[in-house]
Design an enzyme around this catalytic site. Sequence first.
Site, short mmCIF file in Angstrom:
data_model
loop_
_atom_site.label_atom_id
_atom_site.label_comp_id
_atom_site.label_asym_id
_atom_site.label_seq_id
_atom_site.Cartn_x
_atom_site.Cartn_y
_atom_site.Cartn_z
N SER A 179 -113.99 -17.40 -14.15
CA SER A 179 -113.58 -15.99 -14.00
C SER A 179 -114.56 -15.38 -13.02
CB SER A 179 -113.69 -15.30 -15.36
OG SER A 179 -113.62 -13.89 -15.22
N TYR B 176 -118.10 -12.11 -23.34
CA TYR B 176 -117.18 -12.75 -22.38
C TYR B 176 -117.94 -13.28 -21.17
CZ TYR B 176 -113.01 -13.49 -19.50
OH TYR B 176 -112.03 -14.05 -18.71
#
Length: 270
Positions: free
Chosen positions: A142, A155
């Site tokens: 990501s 995250y």
Amino acid sequence: MGWLDGKVALVIGGGSGIGRGVVDTFVQEGASVAVLEINPQKVSSLQGLGASVKPVQGDATVYEDNERAVGQTIDAFGRLDILVVCVGVWDYFADLPNIPAGKISSAFDELFAVNVKSNLLSAKAALPELLKTEGSIVLTVSNSGFYPAGGGPLYVASKFAVRGLITELAYELAPKIRVNGVAPGGTITDLAGLKSLEQHHMSMAAVPNLPDIMRSTTPLQVVGTPEDHAWAYVYLASKERSRTVTGTIIHSDGGMGVRGVGKVAGLLQD
Ligand SMILES: NC(=O)c1ccc[n+]([C@@H]2O[C@H](COP(=O)([O-])OP(=O)(O)OC[C@H]3O[C@@H](n4cnc5c(N)ncnc54)[C@H](O)[C@@H]3O)[C@@H](O)[C@H]2O)c1
């Protein structure tokens, strides 16, 4: 001729979003694709895709489910060339000051089980078959694997951990198996929140102005779709085209790493 003609892939978390984009694009490029997916409705929707897709319902955080998915891939298609991992949950920007102290430990365990442990378990279960075909692994990172504020500390740390897996596994499994990653930027999908932070009712589509924020903060001024990102997975999965590439991560994020300080992109009007 497709870039993946005759190849067999297993996509972990291929029922929606980026994983589903990978499934559709791999099939279009000639691959047969098995999918391990936890959500029964998404499994049903994959069942309509015909003989080149084999859905398997199960949980990627459980080793035995990964092993069963590999077994059913071999039963259906006879070999395994490519493992792609696309499972994930998000923390909806839950930052350290605001995560309740009583929930931080369970939130960490939930998020790291899905975003990190699943990758390791899937790779372990697929390893014997990938060794036979000298295949490859593609994991999903990501922008949060490189830069802050695409989520909270849970995250962001999980995506840095996926980078760690790519680096270590690329070393450990060479010269037989290539291990790479794709780092998508913000993409409007079903990406789920954390049950332990009571975020399971949340949806990315409901976050106000998210596409505008994503567009305006990237030099290319784009919001990627699952199909946009899928071509990076196709390239990394295609041994004929990427046989010299391992331990690499392709950024499919509109250029976040070259974002300007004064203005986001050089050719934008002041
Ligand atoms: N959407 C974004 O903005 C974005 C940006 C960068 C990276 N990513 C990453 O891309 C990946 C895919 O996310 P997405 O946005 O497509 O979301 P998504 O929810 O549409 O896709 C994830 C899929 O995995 C399945 N899944 C979740 N937990 C599972 C489990 N334990 N076992 C099996 N299947 C499971 C879900 O049901 C879903 O089908 C994730 O790793 C995410 O972190 C997403």
